[in-house]
Design a protein around this motif. Sequence first.
Motif, PDB file in Angstrom:
ATOM      1  N   SER A   1       0.832  -1.080   0.076  1.00  0.00           N
ATOM      2  CA  SER A   1       0.075  -0.017  -0.211  1.00  0.00           C
ATOM      3  C   SER A   1       0.749   1.069  -0.172  1.00  0.00           C
ATOM      4  CB  SER A   1      -0.953  -0.012   1.278  1.00  0.00           C
ATOM      5  OG  SER A   1      -0.382   0.144   2.442  1.00  0.00           O
ATOM      6  N   ILE A   2       2.091   1.254  -0.045  1.00  0.00           N
ATOM      7  CA  ILE A   2       3.045   2.458   0.180  1.00  0.00           C
ATOM      8  C   ILE A   2       4.261   2.163  -0.794  1.00  0.00           C
ATOM      9  CG2 ILE A   2       2.514   2.906   2.543  1.00  0.00           C
ATOM     10  CD1 ILE A   2       4.782   1.767   3.394  1.00  0.00           C
ATOM     11  N   GLY A   3       3.843   1.481  -1.684  1.00  0.00           N
ATOM     12  CA  GLY A   3       4.887   1.160  -2.980  1.00  0.00           C
ATOM     13  C   GLY A   3       6.057   0.465  -2.641  1.00  0.00           C
ATOM     14  N   THR A   4       6.202  -0.235  -1.413  1.00  0.00           N
ATOM     15  CA  THR A   4       7.401  -1.101  -1.294  1.00  0.00           C
ATOM     16  C   THR A   4       6.922  -2.560  -1.356  1.00  0.00           C
ATOM     17  OG1 THR A   4       9.462  -1.313   0.274  1.00  0.00           O
ATOM     18  CG2 THR A   4       7.295  -0.860   1.271  1.00  0.00           C
ATOM     19  N   TYR A   5       8.081  -3.314  -0.568  1.00  0.00           N
ATOM     20  CA  TYR A   5       7.778  -4.808  -0.681  1.00  0.00           C
ATOM     21  C   TYR A   5       8.075  -5.513   0.722  1.00  0.00           C
ATOM     22  CZ  TYR A   5       7.118  -9.377  -2.744  1.00  0.00           C
ATOM     23  OH  TYR A   5       6.842 -10.682  -2.818  1.00  0.00           O
ATOM     24  N   ILE A   6       7.513  -6.674   0.729  1.00  0.00           N
ATOM     25  CA  ILE A   6       7.751  -7.572   2.139  1.00  0.00           C
ATOM     26  C   ILE A   6       8.979  -7.923   2.066  1.00  0.00           C
ATOM     27  CG2 ILE A   6       5.310  -7.917   2.328  1.00  0.00           C
ATOM     28  CD1 ILE A   6       5.639 -10.612   0.912  1.00  0.00           C
ATOM     29  N   GLY A   7       9.603  -8.323   3.049  1.00  0.00           N
ATOM     30  CA  GLY A   7      10.832  -9.157   3.298  1.00  0.00           C
ATOM     31  C   GLY A   7      10.839 -10.105   4.380  1.00  0.00           C
ATOM     32  N   GLY A   8      12.117 -10.351   4.879  1.00  0.00           N
ATOM     33  CA  GLY A   8      12.188 -11.454   6.081  1.00  0.00           C
ATOM     34  C   GLY A   8      11.685 -12.650   5.794  1.00  0.00           C
ATOM     35  N   GLY A   9      11.564 -13.252   4.490  1.00  0.00           N
ATOM     36  CA  GLY A   9      10.945 -14.558   4.323  1.00  0.00           C
ATOM     37  C   GLY A   9       9.449 -14.657   4.784  1.00  0.00           C
ATOM     38  N   LEU A  10       8.825 -13.436   4.605  1.00  0.00           N
ATOM     39  CA  LEU A  10       7.512 -13.607   5.054  1.00  0.00           C
ATOM     40  C   LEU A  10       6.651 -14.407   4.247  1.00  0.00           C
ATOM     41  CD1 LEU A  10       5.528 -12.335   7.070  1.00  0.00           C
ATOM     42  CD2 LEU A  10       5.005 -10.399   5.636  1.00  0.00           C
ATOM     43  N   THR A  11       6.989 -14.497   2.608  1.00  0.00           N
ATOM     44  CA  THR A  11       6.123 -15.235   1.822  1.00  0.00           C
ATOM     45  C   THR A  11       6.498 -16.803   2.316  1.00  0.00           C
ATOM     46  OG1 THR A  11       8.170 -15.165   0.503  1.00  0.00           O
ATOM     47  CG2 THR A  11       6.297 -13.906  -0.159  1.00  0.00           C
ATOM     48  N   TYR A  12       7.375 -17.073   3.001  1.00  0.00           N
ATOM     49  CA  TYR A  12       7.420 -18.504   3.507  1.00  0.00           C
ATOM     50  C   TYR A  12       7.150 -18.524   5.096  1.00  0.00           C
ATOM     51  CZ  TYR A  12       9.919 -22.581   5.346  1.00  0.00           C
ATOM     52  OH  TYR A  12      10.212 -23.977   5.852  1.00  0.00           O
ATOM     53  N   THR A  13       7.106 -17.738   6.018  1.00  0.00           N
ATOM     54  CA  THR A  13       6.990 -17.911   7.354  1.00  0.00           C
ATOM     55  C   THR A  13       5.154 -17.706   7.358  1.00  0.00           C
ATOM     56  OG1 THR A  13       7.405 -15.487   7.813  1.00  0.00           O
ATOM     57  CG2 THR A  13       9.019 -17.035   8.286  1.00  0.00           C
TER      58      THR A  13
ATOM     59  N   GLY B   1      -1.287 -21.069   5.194  1.00  0.00           N
ATOM     60  CA  GLY B   1      -1.328 -21.480   3.980  1.00  0.00           C
ATOM     61  C   GLY B   1      -1.318 -20.252   3.011  1.00  0.00           C
ATOM     62  N   ALA B   2      -0.627 -20.734   1.731  1.00  0.00           N
ATOM     63  CA  ALA B   2      -0.409 -19.707   0.836  1.00  0.00           C
ATOM     64  C   ALA B   2      -1.406 -18.833   0.065  1.00  0.00           C
ATOM     65  CB  ALA B   2       0.180 -20.403  -0.469  1.00  0.00           C
ATOM     66  N   ALA B   3      -2.775 -19.390   0.277  1.00  0.00           N
ATOM     67  CA  ALA B   3      -3.966 -18.588  -0.262  1.00  0.00           C
ATOM     68  C   ALA B   3      -4.228 -17.366   0.856  1.00  0.00           C
ATOM     69  CB  ALA B   3      -5.057 -19.254  -0.428  1.00  0.00           C
ATOM     70  N   ARG B   4      -4.085 -17.794   2.045  1.00  0.00           N
ATOM     71  CA  ARG B   4      -4.422 -16.417   3.074  1.00  0.00           C
ATOM     72  C   ARG B   4      -3.419 -15.846   3.204  1.00  0.00           C
ATOM     73  NH1 ARG B   4      -7.359 -12.688   5.004  1.00  0.00           N
ATOM     74  NH2 ARG B   4      -7.493 -12.703   7.169  1.00  0.00           N
ATOM     75  N   ALA B   5      -2.049 -16.180   3.061  1.00  0.00           N
ATOM     76  CA  ALA B   5      -0.908 -15.361   3.380  1.00  0.00           C
ATOM     77  C   ALA B   5      -0.932 -14.369   2.254  1.00  0.00           C
ATOM     78  CB  ALA B   5       0.284 -16.304   3.333  1.00  0.00           C
ATOM     79  N   LYS B   6      -1.462 -14.767   1.115  1.00  0.00           N
ATOM     80  CA  LYS B   6      -1.359 -13.781  -0.289  1.00  0.00           C
ATOM     81  C   LYS B   6      -2.391 -12.925  -0.051  1.00  0.00           C
ATOM     82  CE  LYS B   6      -2.710 -15.623  -4.155  1.00  0.00           C
ATOM     83  NZ  LYS B   6      -2.826 -16.521  -5.442  1.00  0.00           N
ATOM     84  N   GLU B   7      -3.569 -13.075   0.449  1.00  0.00           N
ATOM     85  CA  GLU B   7      -4.578 -12.322   0.779  1.00  0.00           C
ATOM     86  C   GLU B   7      -4.161 -11.055   1.701  1.00  0.00           C
ATOM     87  OE1 GLU B   7      -9.289 -12.496   2.203  1.00  0.00           O
ATOM     88  OE2 GLU B   7      -8.134 -14.070   2.390  1.00  0.00           O
TER      89      GLU B   7
ATOM     90  N   VAL C   1      -1.892 -17.167  12.750  1.00  0.00           N
ATOM     91  CA  VAL C   1      -0.802 -16.238  12.283  1.00  0.00           C
ATOM     92  C   VAL C   1       0.253 -16.075  13.489  1.00  0.00           C
ATOM     93  CG1 VAL C   1      -0.209 -14.070  11.620  1.00  0.00           C
ATOM     94  CG2 VAL C   1      -2.239 -14.837  10.626  1.00  0.00           C
ATOM     95  N   VAL C   2      -0.287 -15.831  14.829  1.00  0.00           N
ATOM     96  CA  VAL C   2       0.440 -16.024  15.873  1.00  0.00           C
ATOM     97  C   VAL C   2       0.214 -17.268  16.662  1.00  0.00           C
ATOM     98  CG1 VAL C   2       0.941 -13.442  15.632  1.00  0.00           C
ATOM     99  CG2 VAL C   2      -0.698 -14.380  17.497  1.00  0.00           C
ATOM    100  N   THR C   3       0.970 -17.356  17.857  1.00  0.00           N
ATOM    101  CA  THR C   3       1.004 -18.530  18.611  1.00  0.00           C
ATOM    102  C   THR C   3      -0.077 -18.194  19.542  1.00  0.00           C
ATOM    103  OG1 THR C   3       3.184 -18.898  18.567  1.00  0.00           O
ATOM    104  CG2 THR C   3       1.958 -20.094  20.301  1.00  0.00           C
ATOM    105  N   ARG C   4      -0.233 -17.046  20.104  1.00  0.00           N
ATOM    106  CA  ARG C   4      -1.199 -16.902  21.207  1.00  0.00           C
ATOM    107  C   ARG C   4      -1.437 -15.364  21.636  1.00  0.00           C
ATOM    108  NH1 ARG C   4       0.857 -18.652  26.817  1.00  0.00           N
ATOM    109  NH2 ARG C   4       1.812 -20.342  25.545  1.00  0.00           N
ATOM    110  N   ALA C   5      -2.519 -15.033  21.872  1.00  0.00           N
ATOM    111  CA  ALA C   5      -2.938 -13.513  22.275  1.00  0.00           C
ATOM    112  C   ALA C   5      -3.623 -13.690  23.871  1.00  0.00           C
ATOM    113  CB  ALA C   5      -4.111 -13.164  21.251  1.00  0.00           C
ATOM    114  N   VAL C   6      -2.916 -12.668  24.506  1.00  0.00           N
ATOM    115  CA  VAL C   6      -3.377 -12.680  25.718  1.00  0.00           C
ATOM    116  C   VAL C   6      -3.583 -10.910  26.092  1.00  0.00           C
ATOM    117  CG1 VAL C   6      -2.154 -14.635  26.694  1.00  0.00           C
ATOM    118  CG2 VAL C   6      -0.764 -12.292  26.647  1.00  0.00           C
ATOM    119  N   GLU C   7      -4.269 -10.547  27.009  1.00  0.00           N
ATOM    120  CA  GLU C   7      -4.265  -9.332  27.610  1.00  0.00           C
ATOM    121  C   GLU C   7      -3.150  -8.703  28.000  1.00  0.00           C
ATOM    122  OE1 GLU C   7      -7.162  -7.428  27.577  1.00  0.00           O
ATOM    123  OE2 GLU C   7      -8.176  -9.248  26.841  1.00  0.00           O
ATOM    124  N   GLU C   8      -2.714  -7.577  27.330  1.00  0.00           N
ATOM    125  CA  GLU C   8      -1.563  -6.830  27.436  1.00  0.00           C
ATOM    126  C   GLU C   8      -0.843  -6.958  28.865  1.00  0.00           C
ATOM    127  OE1 GLU C   8       0.984  -2.986  25.925  1.00  0.00           O
ATOM    128  OE2 GLU C   8      -0.365  -4.096  24.675  1.00  0.00           O
TER     129      GLU C   8
END
Length: 266
Positions: free
Chosen positions: A142-154, A160-166, A184-191
């Motif tokens: 949305s700001i004209g740049t691109y993802i990194g850090g192996g995000l397309t893998y992690t 799954g590839a379909a949801r990751a792409k979305e 997407v993450v392991t667990r969410a708890v109250e801060e």
Amino acid sequence: MTTTDSKADSPTVYEVDGDIARIRLNRPDRLNAVTGELYEGVQSGLERAEDDDARVVVLEGEGRAFCVGADMQNHDEQQRSAKERRDYAWTAQDACKAVQTHPAPVISKVHGYAIGGGAELAMSADFILMGADAELRFPEVSIGTYIGGGLTYTLAQRVGAARAKELVLSAATLTGTEAAEEGVVTRAVEESELDDAVDELAADLAGNAPIPMEFAKSQFGRVGSATRDDMLTAEAEALLACMGTEDWQEGVDAFADDREPTFVGE
């Protein structure tokens, strides 16, 4: 014993307490926005953790956020040479890869925001514990740049590839609760409970035998690229390697004695 390595102007702080190392992103005035020096500090901290034989590494952020990604005030690509751009891109990639391939399990403790490069760092960890109302955001397209850090893998590995792409193409924002519900993450708890949740998980992991944990982390990293036969072979070889360790015998003896084992990593 606790050892801390920090300077007032250091972009990261490293400390180790017993078997648990912590790498803290330390640019709170910029919400821990990433720079080349910060990425290098993460890599250096991981190397120190390995030298210290830390069994768990916690990656966290100082102040109001985990990390808001690139420091846009110091990110004018037009002022960088082609070499400087390449160096920065690969420093970011190398830092995330170092998290992903570190021999010990890594926990990301996400509060406030993990955006762009910050989300990539967080997603590189083995376990991501997140505040329920914290935000994980992938805004790059949305700001004209691109993802990194192996995000397309992690990310694809987690949802799954379909949801990751979305998520990437829509420049999505997820709360901790939403991210946990989707896996997407392991667990969410109250801060207010985040510190305790991370400390409890870190202590549990640190009590396990480090050699089989390293084998497991490495082999799970091959999911999608190795065949079933490859994985069966790797598991058998790892099992045989574990059988020759002091920790294997300690585990057997502790079970027979009905006590908690004490592993030494040998």
